[in-house]
Scaffold this motif. Structure first.
Motif, PDB file in Angstrom:
ATOM      1  N   VAL A 136      -0.459   5.337 -15.668  1.00 31.02           N
ATOM      2  CA  VAL A 136       0.449   4.373 -15.045  1.00 31.02           C
ATOM      3  C   VAL A 136      -0.201   3.917 -13.742  1.00 31.02           C
ATOM      4  CG1 VAL A 136       2.756   3.968 -14.115  1.00 31.02           C
ATOM      5  CG2 VAL A 136       2.453   5.506 -16.069  1.00 31.02           C
ATOM      6  N   LEU A 137      -0.393   2.622 -13.601  1.00 34.21           N
ATOM      7  CA  LEU A 137      -1.135   2.082 -12.463  1.00 34.21           C
ATOM      8  C   LEU A 137      -0.216   1.776 -11.283  1.00 34.21           C
ATOM      9  CD1 LEU A 137      -3.566  -0.364 -14.313  1.00 34.21           C
ATOM     10  CD2 LEU A 137      -3.972   2.012 -13.619  1.00 34.21           C
ATOM     11  N   HIS A 138      -0.622   2.262 -10.117  1.00 38.52           N
ATOM     12  CA  HIS A 138       0.061   1.960  -8.863  1.00 38.52           C
ATOM     13  C   HIS A 138      -1.000   1.546  -7.843  1.00 38.52           C
ATOM     14  CE1 HIS A 138       2.783   4.990 -10.775  1.00 38.52           C
ATOM     15  NE2 HIS A 138       3.690   4.096 -10.412  1.00 38.52           N
ATOM     16  N   GLY A 139      -0.741   0.485  -7.100  1.00 43.96           N
ATOM     17  CA  GLY A 139      -1.771   0.086  -6.149  1.00 43.96           C
ATOM     18  C   GLY A 139      -1.409  -1.139  -5.353  1.00 43.96           C
ATOM     19  N   VAL A 140      -2.453  -1.883  -4.984  1.00 44.19           N
ATOM     20  CA  VAL A 140      -2.299  -3.039  -4.105  1.00 44.19           C
ATOM     21  C   VAL A 140      -3.203  -4.170  -4.579  1.00 44.19           C
ATOM     22  CG1 VAL A 140      -1.703  -1.642  -2.088  1.00 44.19           C
ATOM     23  CG2 VAL A 140      -4.105  -2.229  -2.509  1.00 44.19           C
ATOM     24  N   ASP A 141      -2.883  -5.368  -4.133  1.00 45.70           N
ATOM     25  CA  ASP A 141      -3.765  -6.520  -4.288  1.00 45.70           C
ATOM     26  C   ASP A 141      -4.613  -6.644  -3.032  1.00 45.70           C
ATOM     27  OD1 ASP A 141      -2.816  -8.323  -6.784  1.00 45.70           O
ATOM     28  OD2 ASP A 141      -1.078  -7.357  -5.861  1.00 45.70           O
ATOM     29  N   ARG A 142      -5.879  -7.012  -3.223  1.00 49.58           N
ATOM     30  CA  ARG A 142      -6.803  -7.170  -2.083  1.00 49.58           C
ATOM     31  C   ARG A 142      -7.286  -8.616  -2.056  1.00 49.58           C
ATOM     32  NH1 ARG A 142      -8.786  -7.991   1.903  1.00 49.58           N
ATOM     33  NH2 ARG A 142     -10.437  -6.883   3.028  1.00 49.58           N
ATOM     34  N   SER A 143      -6.518  -9.465  -1.402  1.00 49.23           N
ATOM     35  CA  SER A 143      -6.802 -10.896  -1.394  1.00 49.23           C
ATOM     36  C   SER A 143      -7.985 -11.222  -0.481  1.00 49.23           C
ATOM     37  CB  SER A 143      -5.555 -11.652  -0.926  1.00 49.23           C
ATOM     38  OG  SER A 143      -5.733 -13.042  -1.002  1.00 49.23           O
ATOM     39  N   GLY A 144      -8.596 -12.357  -0.738  1.00 52.88           N
ATOM     40  CA  GLY A 144      -9.688 -12.852   0.095  1.00 52.88           C
ATOM     41  C   GLY A 144     -10.835 -13.421  -0.700  1.00 52.88           C
ATOM     42  N   ALA A 184       1.349  -4.017  -5.168  1.00 56.99           N
ATOM     43  CA  ALA A 184       2.003  -4.838  -4.147  1.00 56.99           C
ATOM     44  C   ALA A 184       1.032  -5.828  -3.522  1.00 56.99           C
ATOM     45  CB  ALA A 184       2.612  -3.959  -3.065  1.00 56.99           C
ATOM     46  N   TRP A 185       1.505  -7.019  -3.287  1.00 48.20           N
ATOM     47  CA  TRP A 185       0.796  -8.050  -2.537  1.00 48.20           C
ATOM     48  C   TRP A 185       1.154  -7.883  -1.065  1.00 48.20           C
ATOM     49  CZ3 TRP A 185      -2.639 -11.613  -4.394  1.00 48.20           C
ATOM     50  CH2 TRP A 185      -3.037 -12.621  -3.508  1.00 48.20           C
ATOM     51  N   THR A 186       0.200  -7.834  -0.120  1.00 50.52           N
ATOM     52  CA  THR A 186      -1.228  -7.809  -0.273  1.00 50.52           C
ATOM     53  C   THR A 186      -1.801  -6.943   0.838  1.00 50.52           C
ATOM     54  OG1 THR A 186      -3.261  -9.167  -0.245  1.00 50.52           O
ATOM     55  CG2 THR A 186      -1.406  -9.996   1.041  1.00 50.52           C
ATOM     56  N   TRP A 187      -2.931  -6.278   0.559  1.00 50.98           N
ATOM     57  CA  TRP A 187      -3.602  -5.440   1.550  1.00 50.98           C
ATOM     58  C   TRP A 187      -4.525  -6.316   2.391  1.00 50.98           C
ATOM     59  CZ3 TRP A 187      -2.831  -0.179   2.334  1.00 50.98           C
ATOM     60  CH2 TRP A 187      -3.714   0.452   3.223  1.00 50.98           C
ATOM     61  N   ASP A 188      -3.946  -7.090   3.307  1.00 51.88           N
ATOM     62  CA  ASP A 188      -4.669  -7.989   4.198  1.00 51.88           C
ATOM     63  C   ASP A 188      -3.969  -8.009   5.545  1.00 51.88           C
ATOM     64  OD1 ASP A 188      -6.810  -9.909   2.651  1.00 51.88           O
ATOM     65  OD2 ASP A 188      -5.203  -9.290   1.310  1.00 51.88           O
ATOM     66  N   LEU A 210       0.996  -6.288   3.769  1.00 54.31           N
ATOM     67  CA  LEU A 210       1.274  -4.861   3.859  1.00 54.31           C
ATOM     68  C   LEU A 210       0.810  -4.214   5.158  1.00 54.31           C
ATOM     69  CD1 LEU A 210       0.207  -3.911   0.225  1.00 54.31           C
ATOM     70  CD2 LEU A 210       2.539  -3.749   1.123  1.00 54.31           C
ATOM     71  N   ILE A 211      -0.251  -4.730   5.773  1.00 53.20           N
ATOM     72  CA  ILE A 211      -0.893  -4.025   6.875  1.00 53.20           C
ATOM     73  C   ILE A 211      -1.115  -4.937   8.079  1.00 53.20           C
ATOM     74  CG2 ILE A 211      -2.041  -2.303   5.433  1.00 53.20           C
ATOM     75  CD1 ILE A 211      -4.584  -4.038   5.568  1.00 53.20           C
ATOM     76  N   THR A 212      -1.283  -4.293   9.231  1.00 53.45           N
ATOM     77  CA  THR A 212      -1.641  -5.025  10.446  1.00 53.45           C
ATOM     78  C   THR A 212      -3.101  -4.803  10.828  1.00 53.45           C
ATOM     79  OG1 THR A 212      -0.937  -3.197  11.876  1.00 53.45           O
ATOM     80  CG2 THR A 212       0.720  -4.855  11.314  1.00 53.45           C
ATOM     81  N   ASP A 213      -3.751  -3.819  10.204  1.00 50.12           N
ATOM     82  CA  ASP A 213      -5.176  -3.595  10.399  1.00 50.12           C
ATOM     83  C   ASP A 213      -5.690  -2.812   9.191  1.00 50.12           C
ATOM     84  OD1 ASP A 213      -5.025  -0.641  10.900  1.00 50.12           O
ATOM     85  OD2 ASP A 213      -4.003  -1.273  12.720  1.00 50.12           O
ATOM     86  N   TYR A 214      -7.037  -2.751   9.066  1.00 54.03           N
ATOM     87  CA  TYR A 214      -7.618  -2.172   7.856  1.00 54.03           C
ATOM     88  C   TYR A 214      -7.773  -0.654   7.911  1.00 54.03           C
ATOM     89  CZ  TYR A 214      -8.158  -6.854   6.136  1.00 54.03           C
ATOM     90  OH  TYR A 214      -7.892  -8.125   5.684  1.00 54.03           O
ATOM     91  N   THR A 215      -7.217  -0.027   8.955  1.00 52.62           N
ATOM     92  CA  THR A 215      -7.083   1.428   8.910  1.00 52.62           C
ATOM     93  C   THR A 215      -5.808   1.825   8.171  1.00 52.62           C
ATOM     94  OG1 THR A 215      -5.870   1.609  11.009  1.00 52.62           O
ATOM     95  CG2 THR A 215      -8.291   1.627  11.110  1.00 52.62           C
TER      96      THR A 215
END
Length: 533
Positions: free
Chosen positions: A215-223, A494-498, A510-515
């Motif tokens: 079962v896949l769980h994760g994020v989208d990595r746009s760019g 989930a959209w999006t890890w940016d 999802l994030i405010t920085d890449y840490t």
């Protein structure tokens, strides 16, 4: 259905920096073991893992992990080794200063990774060329102290745009040298799990090579869909090991979806050549290999395509691949999928999402004709170019011999699956899954709709919600949606890890920085992932 940004602001530099061909090895770069006391050698114990992550005819990409197994910090370190083959480093990550004389290599730390605490690690990476041999080195030293070492070849190392090496894509080899091979590392500079599972469809489930349900769980990595065509680079933000490790701190992330641009992959003339063709392709191969090495299945999504469309819900009037179109264009999408399939053939830890968010019905003005266009493509009412239908893209992939799982998004920006089972294409490998997108502003955004429209599809074929999210900087929608999906044994991404400007106030960011610092919406999703265990 999310508006992708016009990323006019550029990033500082691509992650790979050119390395001069003739490099002098600094005489003071390495201390000889004879100059070190036995106490210092014990305090500075180390272990090095060298991984050939990607290999193709005449070229390779390697990742190196340095583990500090001693009792004191490794400070102002220099790594030295000698290639047993005839490899030449041509470009490298921004993680150190690389010098090479003959086959001897020296790498001195960068400003940010100059101290490695006891029990911690850091990662390096580079690309290079070879003529006769790409044999991995098995002897390394840090500041003159010999390190325990492991040399490996990634199972997906032969997944390359020009791969002609004789080793099969699923083959792997391991050679261990000296006494203390490192245990599975936990530092921020190295993969944190084993290879990603090789997937196929069994009934209405995704399973691995042993038949276990995945079962896949994760994020989208746009760019990677917009940076190249806007002339800003290839990735928006880092694509290194540290960025992947940050994702995995949120919970059991085992899938990352990577949107692609067909014009950049195909090397169309209007895209800056520095970010197109083989350069773009190899960057994607490298990122996929790194994801796979971290136990993460990669989903490659055809996101932006060519074709003039000015009808209902048009995102732009350009013929170029600069926005979403209602259907992919046959002229470029078929060559795109043929090339992508050849590149990743044999690596079934890569899923192909054939087209991001179809909305053919809005162009044709009719649900039935929209689904017909979705399946068969060709001349579709309201669309001023020849469309590539799902069947032609399935056929293009399978014509290469690639058996990868294929995701097919439904109508209405992949939010409507009501016609999916009726119009499902023919696949000789039986490896089709339905792709579904769900946001709080979509039509099908409540449990009643999920039960009536989505559940019947889940009962027949695997469903991967490739994009979920909400645009209100909150978590109520994703909380209720993911709870329902889990009850149906269905995962989600989930959209999006940016770290887009404006954070979640500009959309589902999802994030405010890449840490991995979450937005308010991201904090809700992080809690959902962590609750999965």
């Amino acid at each position: 259905m999310i508006a992708r940004p016009d990323r006019t602001r550029g990033r500082a530099h691509p992650r790979l920096l050119a390395v001069p061909a003739a490099l002098a090895l600094a005489a003071a770069a390495t201390l000889t073991p004879a100059l070190l006391s036995s106490a210092a050698a014990a305090a500075n114990s180390c272990s090095v893992t060298y991984t050939t992550a990607s290999q193709w005819a005449g070229g390779f990409q390697a990742n190196v992990t340095i583990d500090n197994t001693g009792t004191s910090a490794l400070s102002s370190w220099t790594l030295t080794f000698t290639f047993p083959g005839d490899q030449k480093i041509t470009s490298a990550w921004e993680d150190g200063t690389y010098t090479q004389t003959g086959e001897a290599v020296s790498i001195t730390n960068a400003s940010y990774n100059g101290s490695i605490a006891p029990g911690a690690s850091t990662g390096l990476g580079f690309q290079g060329t070879w003529t006769n041999s790409d044999t991995a080195p098995t002897s390394f030293a840090i500041n003159g102290v010999a390190c325990g070492a492991t040399a490996t070849t990634s199972p997906s190392a032969t997944a390359s745009t020009t791969a002609t090496a004789s080793a099969s894509a699923s083959a792997s080899s391991t050679a261990t040298a000296t006494s203390s091979a490192s245990s599975p590392p936990t530092g921020t500079g190295t993969p944190t799990s084993g290879p990603a599972p090789q997937l196929h469809v069994s009934g209405n489930k995704l399973v691995d090579a042993s038949g276990n349900t995945v079962v896949l769980h994760g994020v989208d990595r746009s760019g990677t869909e917009y940076e190249c065509v806007q002339g800003n680079g290839i990735f928006d933000g880092p694509n290194d090991q540290a960025s992947i490790t940050a994702m995995k701190t949120w919970g059991p992330v085992n899938a990352v979806r990577v949107p692609l641009n067909e014009a950049c992959w195909n090397g169309e003339s209007y895209v800056n050549s520095a970010y197109a063709g083989t350069t773009y392709q190899q960057a994607i191969v490298n990122y996929v290999n790194l994801l796979n090495a971290n136990g993460i299945d990669a989903i490659l999504d055809l996101h932006w395509t060519d074709g003039v469309y000015t009808g209902n819900s048009s995102g732009c009037s350009s013929a170029q691949a600069t926005c979403q179109k209602p259907m992919p264009d046959a002229a470029q999408a078929i060559p795109f999928w043929t090339s992508v399939a050849k590149t990743f053939k044999g690596d079934n830890a890569v899923i192909f999402d054939l087209f991001n968010e179809p909305y053919a019905s809005r162009a044709t003005g009719n649900t039935t004709t929209g689904w017909q266009c979705w399946l068969s493509g060709g001349t579709c009412s309201g669309i001023g170019y020849q469309a590539a239908g799902m069947q032609s893209m399935v056929t293009a992939v399978r014509s290469t011999g690639a058996a990868n799982v294929l995701m097919l998004g439904g109508e209405e920006y992949s939010n409507d699956l009501t016609g999916w089972l009726q119009y499902e294409p023919t696949d000789p490998d039986g490896n089709l899954v339905a792709s579904w997108h769900s946001y709080n502003f979509n039509t099908c955004s409540n449990q009643s709709c999920w039960t009536s429209q989505l559940a019947p599809v889940i009962a027949k074929v695997p469903v991967i919600p490739g994009e979920i999210g909400e645009n209100d900087c909150a978590g109520g929608y994703v909380d209720s949606l993911t709870s329902w999906l889990e009850s149906e044994n269905t995962g989600f991404l989930a959209w999006t890890w940016d770290d887009w400007t404006g954070g979640c106030s500009s959309g589902p960011v999802l994030i405010t920085d890449y840490t991995g610092t979450p937005t308010a919406y991201g904090a809700a999703y992080k809690a959902i992932l962590q609750a999965l265990g």
